[in-house]
Design a protein around this motif. Structure first.
Motif, mmCIF file in Angstrom:
data_model
loop_
_atom_site.group_PDB
_atom_site.id
_atom_site.type_symbol
_atom_site.label_atom_id
_atom_site.label_comp_id
_atom_site.label_asym_id
_atom_site.label_seq_id
_atom_site.Cartn_x
_atom_site.Cartn_y
_atom_site.Cartn_z
ATOM 1 N N GLY A 1 23.684 4.327 83.137
ATOM 2 C CA GLY A 1 24.309 5.445 82.446
ATOM 3 C C GLY A 1 23.676 5.729 81.099
ATOM 4 N N GLU A 2 24.454 6.353 80.221
ATOM 5 C CA GLU A 2 23.993 6.756 78.898
ATOM 6 C C GLU A 2 23.740 5.536 78.025
ATOM 7 N N ALA A 3 22.670 5.573 77.236
ATOM 8 C CA ALA A 3 22.314 4.436 76.392
ATOM 9 C C ALA A 3 22.132 4.898 74.951
ATOM 10 N N VAL A 4 22.442 4.009 74.026
ATOM 11 C CA VAL A 4 22.238 4.250 72.597
ATOM 12 C C VAL A 4 21.496 3.053 72.031
ATOM 13 N N ILE A 5 20.403 3.310 71.313
ATOM 14 C CA ILE A 5 19.613 2.256 70.685
ATOM 15 C C ILE A 5 19.755 2.399 69.175
ATOM 16 N N THR A 6 19.942 1.289 68.491
ATOM 17 C CA THR A 6 20.107 1.361 67.042
ATOM 18 C C THR A 6 19.455 0.164 66.366
ATOM 19 N N ASP A 7 19.045 0.358 65.135
ATOM 20 C CA ASP A 7 18.526 -0.714 64.289
ATOM 21 C C ASP A 7 19.409 -0.758 63.048
ATOM 22 N N PRO A 8 20.422 -1.619 63.016
ATOM 23 C CA PRO A 8 21.361 -1.616 61.888
ATOM 24 C C PRO A 8 20.720 -2.008 60.565
ATOM 25 N N LEU A 9 19.558 -2.671 60.622
ATOM 26 C CA LEU A 9 18.875 -3.062 59.398
ATOM 27 C C LEU A 9 17.875 -2.001 58.924
ATOM 28 N N ASP A 10 17.671 -0.950 59.729
ATOM 29 C CA ASP A 10 16.652 0.061 59.418
ATOM 30 C C ASP A 10 15.329 -0.609 59.064
ATOM 31 N N ALA A 11 14.933 -1.589 59.890
ATOM 32 C CA ALA A 11 13.791 -2.435 59.553
ATOM 33 C C ALA A 11 12.467 -1.877 60.030
ATOM 34 N N ARG B 1 14.171 -6.036 63.496
ATOM 35 C CA ARG B 1 13.191 -7.042 63.078
ATOM 36 C C ARG B 1 13.609 -7.616 61.743
ATOM 37 N N LEU B 2 13.484 -8.936 61.618
ATOM 38 C CA LEU B 2 13.750 -9.616 60.358
ATOM 39 C C LEU B 2 12.469 -9.664 59.532
ATOM 40 N N PRO B 3 12.559 -9.757 58.206
ATOM 41 C CA PRO B 3 11.347 -9.728 57.367
ATOM 42 C C PRO B 3 10.354 -10.811 57.757
ATOM 43 N N LEU B 4 9.073 -10.411 57.858
ATOM 44 C CA LEU B 4 8.013 -11.349 58.219
ATOM 45 C C LEU B 4 7.349 -11.944 56.979
ATOM 46 N N ALA B 5 7.461 -11.271 55.849
ATOM 47 C CA ALA B 5 6.842 -11.741 54.607
ATOM 48 C C ALA B 5 7.565 -11.089 53.439
ATOM 49 N N GLY B 6 7.386 -11.672 52.242
ATOM 50 C CA GLY B 6 7.968 -11.088 51.045
ATOM 51 C C GLY B 6 9.447 -11.415 50.910
ATOM 52 N N ALA B 7 10.169 -10.525 50.200
ATOM 53 C CA ALA B 7 11.583 -10.757 49.917
ATOM 54 C C ALA B 7 12.383 -10.843 51.208
ATOM 55 N N SER C 1 12.290 -13.182 53.463
ATOM 56 C CA SER C 1 11.616 -13.795 54.606
ATOM 57 C C SER C 1 11.749 -15.316 54.627
ATOM 58 N N ASP C 2 12.460 -15.907 53.638
ATOM 59 C CA ASP C 2 12.674 -17.346 53.662
ATOM 60 C C ASP C 2 13.676 -17.685 54.760
ATOM 61 N N PRO C 3 13.645 -18.880 55.318
ATOM 62 C CA PRO C 3 14.517 -19.220 56.444
ATOM 63 C C PRO C 3 15.996 -18.999 56.181
ATOM 64 N N GLU C 4 16.466 -19.311 54.954
ATOM 65 C CA GLU C 4 17.888 -19.111 54.654
ATOM 66 C C GLU C 4 18.283 -17.648 54.802
ATOM 67 N N SER C 5 17.465 -16.759 54.230
ATOM 68 C CA SER C 5 17.768 -15.328 54.314
ATOM 69 C C SER C 5 17.648 -14.813 55.742
ATOM 70 N N ILE C 6 16.633 -15.295 56.465
ATOM 71 C CA ILE C 6 16.443 -14.874 57.857
ATOM 72 C C ILE C 6 17.673 -15.223 58.688
ATOM 73 N N LEU C 7 18.129 -16.463 58.581
ATOM 74 C CA LEU C 7 19.267 -16.908 59.382
ATOM 75 C C LEU C 7 20.549 -16.204 58.961
ATOM 76 N N ALA C 8 20.707 -15.952 57.640
ATOM 77 C CA ALA C 8 21.896 -15.244 57.169
ATOM 78 C C ALA C 8 21.930 -13.814 57.714
ATOM 79 N N THR C 9 20.776 -13.146 57.722
ATOM 80 C CA THR C 9 20.713 -11.776 58.245
ATOM 81 C C THR C 9 20.990 -11.752 59.741
ATOM 82 N N ALA C 10 20.378 -12.686 60.478
ATOM 83 C CA ALA C 10 20.616 -12.748 61.924
ATOM 84 C C ALA C 10 22.083 -13.039 62.220
ATOM 85 N N ASP C 11 22.678 -13.921 61.444
ATOM 86 C CA ASP C 11 24.094 -14.242 61.623
ATOM 87 C C ASP C 11 24.956 -13.014 61.364
#
Length: 665
Positions: free
Chosen positions: A205-215, A273-279, A281-291
């Motif tokens: 059926g109908e599908a909607v794709i979104t990127d809530p982080l606007d990454a 997508r989570l940050p690959l480099a820069g602000a 991109s540290d593991p703590e921030s990556i996991l917090a964003t994914a959570d």
């Protein structure tokens, strides 16, 4: 600080000039210090403007200088120049970039002739399709009186790039060159597109794709591309931030259906997508964003998250990070984790990308009932078959019934409880699922027997059968002619390739497309376009004739012969067409080009052997036979290598044995 009162030409900074000339930035600086070229003083163009500490040069001055000096490695300076320049207007970079994007979007959606429109005309058109001002009107208004100049530049850029979408890709490529931000390469983006499309099709059926982080709008666009034009799918972008507005322009420009509120009873599929480099991109921030992403999901929603494998897949050498990731895994929404091969990030690093696939899980499921599908593709190449099987594995991981029946190729199901207790990686290096042994045994034996039979039945080479090689008269009758001289003598024609901006798919059907990659590699997969798409998008595309030599200059001279004809050659590859009776033999021409030094950018000066007229026919036949034998030899080497691999691995895993026959004693 302006050096001239008016600047009509678009302008370029030094990094733009380096990209146009296909050289490093330091090379351009060296050119400025060394104005003597082949004994003549040809000064580098003077800057016409300085803004933000960067000197800007008139595009026309740069192109004229490159053509006069013949410096760099790009034979198409003039045709490519506009893609590396920006309009010369006194606007801040952010305002100018937004105005260019908005004008391209307006051009794509309305077809307006921007070069013949006043500022009022442009704003009126924009207001008609953006009545809520959620992606166009504000950006165009902010350009002020410079809007007309920017619009004229955009119209010229669209003409040069064939359409607004291709022009936008050119603009985005230029902006990426000026940033150090790491981004996903096209192989990773295509894989994400395939995975997201499979999730959408699975829901029906109908599908909607979104990127809530606007990454990364490329990920969402890849999903829609994989779904195809007939799919009923929307892109959800909410919010009014500049990034959200840019996302809407990106998708509207490509003809997508963009919404700000999802349809009733349709759960958006998250692709981000989570940050690959820069602000961030540290593991703590990556996991917090994914959570945060998974906590905002409903029970039946699905999500695809890409990010650094160091945080998503690998061992975490920190107890607080382990606890954070364990919390995500313990909730049961993480159904599959994938570690991709290195080299999929555009900054040239060996950073590895990981994938998390999340889906709803029954709240009543206990931890000891949970199982995680993990796949390690570290040593794989993302070939078509690898991607197909990985997508199948991932989709099977989302359903309990499919998990029980699916024969996984890459993903291995692991009990979650002991995985959390071990404090190890989520994706164990080198892990593979347990194979179904019976099918593997039969398949291995059949492959080995087939390879042996093929190798034993290959005919012996005939080479120059029916032809005698005798001594000549001893006189050196060799002649060399440059391509430039042969063109003037009408003994040779050079035809430019067609500018095809989009990626050409690998296919056995359609009109064959020969691009620079095809020329550079001996046996590449066939690429083709649907004849109707070709006629609609590139109606003036030239077709080859049998015996045409297709060549390219960069990264090194290379040539092949199209014996079938009726192919389309994609720029920057070109066509060489030898005139009958000229003494220029296609087989000889191609071999001469392939033997040139690696850096020979000026193809007009390449020397080609001219063959005596009475020998051209016999030499062409002999060289064609030798080429056929070379192809057969390459195939035989490939078969021998495959046979050795199958025997070694088959015996090592117990799939087969070797025993001597009576003839073997």
């Amino acid at each position: 600080m302006s050096r001239t009162s008016t600047i009509d030409s678009p302008v370029m900074v030094l990094s733009d000039i380096a990209a146009l000339a296909h050289v490093q930035r330091a090379v351009v600086s060296a050119w400025r210090q060394r104005p003597v070229v082949r004994g003549q003083v040809v000064p580098f163009p003077e800057p016409v403007d300085v803004r933000g500490g960067q000197e800007r040069f008139a595009m026309t001055d740069v192109v004229d200088w490159l053509e006069r000096t013949d410096r760099g490695n790009n034979p198409d300076y003039r045709a490519d120049a506009l893609a590396h320049a920006t309009p010369s207007v006194p606007l801040e970079d952010a305002v100018l970039d937004a105005a260019v994007d908005a004008l391209l979007c307006l051009k794509s959606r309305t077809g307006i002739d921007l070069s013949q429109s006043s500022r009022e005309d442009v704003l009126e058109e924009a207001d008609a399709i953006d009545q809520d001002d959620d992606h166009l009107v504000s950006e165009l208004t902010a350009a002020g009186e410079d809007l007309v100049s920017v619009a004229a530049y955009v119209e010229s850029l669209v003409d040069a790039a064939w359409d607004a979408t291709s022009a936008h890709e050119v603009v985005l490529g230029r902006r990426r060159r000026g940033r150090s931000t790491a981004a996903l390469g096209h192989h990773a983006v295509e894989l994400a597109g395939r995975l997201g499309a499979a999730m959408a099709l699975d829901l029906e059926g109908e599908a909607v794709i979104t990127d809530p982080l606007d990454a990364d709008p490329m990920l969402v666009d890849a999903v829609l591309t994989a779904l195809g034009e007939g799919a009923l799918v929307h892109v959800l972008v909410d919010g009014s931030s500049p990034v959200a507005r840019a996302m809407r322009r990106f998708h509207w420009l490509r003809g997508r259906s963009v919404i700000t509120v999802p349809p009733h009873d349709v759960l958006p599929i998250i692709v981000t997508r989570l940050p690959l480099a820069g602000a961030g991109s540290d593991p703590e921030s990556i996991l917090a964003t994914a959570d945060g992403v998974q906590l905002d999901m409903t029970e039946s929603q699905r999500a695809l998250i890409l990010g650094p494998a160091t945080a998503l897949c690998d061992r975490l050498n920190d107890s607080s990070r382990e606890q954070h990731r364990d919390h995500v895994v313990r909730l049961g929404r993480l159904r599959c984790a994938v570690r991709l091969p290195a080299g999929l990030v555009t900054d040239g690093s060996r950073q590895v990308v990981g994938i998390w696939v999340l889906a709803g899980a029954p709240s009543s499921r206990k931890l000891d009932e949970q199982r995680l599908a993990a796949a390690d593709l570290t040593n794989e190449t993302l070939r078509a078959d690898v991607v197909d099987d990985l997508v199948t594995d991932v989709m099977a991981s989302l359903s309990d019934r499919a998990r029980a029946t699916h024969n996984f190729r890459y993903a291995r199901l692991t009990a979650t409880a002991p995985l959390l207790a071990s404090s190890g990686p989520l994706v164990a290096p080198g892990s593979r699922p347990t194979r179904a042994r019976t099918a593997a045994v039969a398949e291995s034996v059949v492959r080995v027997r087939g390879l042996i039979k093929q190798l034993q039945t290959q005919p012996p080479p005939s080479l120059l059968e029916g032809m005698a090689v005798a001594a000549g008269d001893g006189e050196d009758s060799r002649q060399q002619v440059t391509i430039e001289a042969a063109i003037r003598a009408r003994e040779l024609r050079v035809l430019a390739g067609t500018r095809i901006a989009e990626a050409v798919p690998q296919t056995d059907g359609g009109v064959r497309v020969i691009d620079a990659h095809t020329v550079q590699h001996p046996s590449p997969p066939r690429k083709g376009l649907d004849p109707l798409d070709l006629e609609r998008s590139w109606p003036r595309a030239r077709r080859t004739e049998p015996g045409d030599v297709i060549f390219c200059v960069s990264p090194h001279p290379a040539a092949i012969i199209d014996w079938d004809g009726l192919s389309v050659v994609a720029s920057p590859a070109r066509i060489l067409r030898c005139a009958p009776g000229s003494g220029l033999v296609p087989e000889v021409v191609a071999r001469a080009i392939n033997a040139l030094p690696a850096r020979s950018p000026r193809w007009q000066a390449w020397s080609l052997p001219r063959i005596p007229a009475e020998q051209t026919g016999e030499l062409a036949i002999a060289l064609r036979r030798i080429a056929d034998e070379e192809d057969q030899a390459r195939q035989r080497l490939a078969d021998l290598s495959a046979l050795a691999h199958e025997l070694a691995h088959g015996i090592a895993r117990g799939a087969m044995t070797i025993t001597p026959t009576e003839e073997g004693h």
